[in-house]
Write a protein that holds these residues in place. Structure first.
Motif, short mmCIF file in Angstrom:
data_model
loop_
_atom_site.label_atom_id
_atom_site.label_comp_id
_atom_site.label_asym_id
_atom_site.label_seq_id
_atom_site.Cartn_x
_atom_site.Cartn_y
_atom_site.Cartn_z
N ARG A 157 31.51 38.38 40.58
CA ARG A 157 30.09 38.70 40.46
C ARG A 157 29.26 37.87 41.43
NH1 ARG A 157 30.23 39.97 35.60
NH2 ARG A 157 30.54 37.88 34.80
N ARG A 158 29.57 36.55 41.53
CA ARG A 158 28.84 35.68 42.46
C ARG A 158 29.08 36.11 43.90
NH1 ARG A 158 30.83 31.17 39.42
NH2 ARG A 158 32.23 30.78 41.15
N GLU A 159 30.32 36.45 44.22
CA GLU A 159 30.64 36.90 45.58
C GLU A 159 29.90 38.19 45.91
OE1 GLU A 159 34.48 38.06 48.37
OE2 GLU A 159 34.78 37.65 46.25
N HIS A 160 29.90 39.13 44.95
CA HIS A 160 29.20 40.39 45.15
C HIS A 160 27.71 40.15 45.39
CE1 HIS A 160 27.71 44.44 44.63
NE2 HIS A 160 26.87 43.96 43.75
N ASP A 161 27.11 39.31 44.57
CA ASP A 161 25.68 39.03 44.71
C ASP A 161 25.36 38.38 46.05
OD1 ASP A 161 25.34 40.10 42.20
OD2 ASP A 161 25.13 38.15 41.19
N ALA A 162 26.22 37.49 46.51
CA ALA A 162 26.01 36.83 47.79
C ALA A 162 26.10 37.84 48.94
CB ALA A 162 27.02 35.70 47.99
N TRP A 163 27.10 38.70 48.90
CA TRP A 163 27.24 39.72 49.95
C TRP A 163 26.09 40.71 49.90
CZ3 TRP A 163 29.84 40.04 54.25
CH2 TRP A 163 31.00 39.29 54.40
N ALA A 164 25.72 41.13 48.69
CA ALA A 164 24.63 42.10 48.56
C ALA A 164 23.34 41.53 49.13
CB ALA A 164 24.44 42.48 47.08
N GLY A 165 23.11 40.24 48.93
CA GLY A 165 21.91 39.61 49.49
C GLY A 165 21.91 39.65 51.01
N LEU A 166 23.07 39.51 51.61
CA LEU A 166 23.15 39.58 53.08
C LEU A 166 22.86 40.98 53.59
CD1 LEU A 166 26.33 37.44 53.79
CD2 LEU A 166 23.96 36.80 54.18
N PHE A 167 23.36 41.98 52.90
CA PHE A 167 23.20 43.36 53.37
C PHE A 167 21.78 43.87 53.17
CE2 PHE A 167 27.85 43.33 52.86
CZ PHE A 167 28.16 43.66 54.16
N GLN A 168 20.98 43.19 52.40
CA GLN A 168 19.60 43.61 52.20
C GLN A 168 18.71 43.18 53.37
OE1 GLN A 168 18.60 41.91 48.43
NE2 GLN A 168 19.78 43.40 47.28
N ARG A 169 19.21 42.34 54.23
CA ARG A 169 18.42 41.88 55.37
C ARG A 169 18.36 42.99 56.42
NH1 ARG A 169 19.70 35.55 56.09
NH2 ARG A 169 19.63 35.05 53.89
N PRO A 170 17.18 43.21 57.00
CA PRO A 170 17.03 44.30 57.98
C PRO A 170 17.99 44.19 59.17
CG PRO A 170 14.89 43.45 57.34
CD PRO A 170 15.92 42.55 56.73
N ALA A 171 18.21 42.99 59.68
CA ALA A 171 19.10 42.84 60.83
C ALA A 171 20.53 43.22 60.46
CB ALA A 171 19.06 41.41 61.35
N ALA A 172 20.96 42.89 59.25
CA ALA A 172 22.31 43.23 58.82
C ALA A 172 22.46 44.74 58.69
CB ALA A 172 22.64 42.55 57.50
N GLU A 173 21.45 45.38 58.14
CA GLU A 173 21.50 46.84 58.00
C GLU A 173 21.59 47.50 59.38
OE1 GLU A 173 18.96 50.70 56.50
OE2 GLU A 173 18.03 48.72 56.40
N LYS A 174 20.78 47.02 60.32
CA LYS A 174 20.81 47.58 61.68
C LYS A 174 22.17 47.36 62.33
CE LYS A 174 15.88 46.99 62.54
NZ LYS A 174 14.88 46.22 63.29
N LEU A 175 22.73 46.19 62.12
CA LEU A 175 24.04 45.89 62.71
C LEU A 175 25.13 46.77 62.12
CD1 LEU A 175 25.50 43.98 64.68
CD2 LEU A 175 25.86 42.43 62.77
N ILE A 176 25.10 46.94 60.81
CA ILE A 176 26.12 47.77 60.15
C ILE A 176 25.98 49.23 60.56
CG2 ILE A 176 26.89 48.65 57.91
CD1 ILE A 176 26.05 45.83 56.81
N ARG A 177 24.75 49.74 60.50
CA ARG A 177 24.54 51.14 60.89
C ARG A 177 24.87 51.36 62.36
NH1 ARG A 177 22.22 54.06 56.87
NH2 ARG A 177 21.04 52.92 55.31
#
Length: 96
Positions: free
Chosen positions: A39-59
């Motif tokens: 759960r902690r790992e999921h929350d940490a990763w989810a927090g990273l993916f909510q950042r606009p730069a991360a979303e742009k990089l992934i997409r």
């Protein structure tokens, strides 16, 4: 008696470790129930993916073929070639 002396020596060595090493080691040891850790790992990763730069990089990576055989073989090069501005939050702190 030799085991007691050895145990005391080990405790002295552990106590002499730099600040933070013991706490980090305790975090690295998996608990008996892994659900909390997952759960902690999921929350940490989810927090990273909510950042606009991360979303742009992934997409951008997906659009550039990151999930293809060739894309996975050269994933770092593929992602570095994307022209996405990623701002390090520490830079902002020191500029203010």
């Amino acid at each position: 008696m030799a085991l007691v002396g050895q145990r005391n020596s080990e405790l002295v060595l552990i106590a002499a470790l730099p600040t933070g090493v013991i706490a980090a080691a305790k975090k690295a040891v998996p608990p008996a129930d892994l659900r909390d850790g997952y759960r902690r790992e999921h929350d940490a990763w989810a927090g990273l993916f909510q950042r606009p730069a991360a979303e742009k990089l992934i997409r951008g990576g997906l659009e550039a073929g990151a999930q293809t055989r060739d894309g996975e073989r050269n994933l770092e090069g593929l992602l570095r070639a994307l022209e996405i501005e990623v701002v390090n939050p520490l830079i902002r702190i020191f500029q203010d």
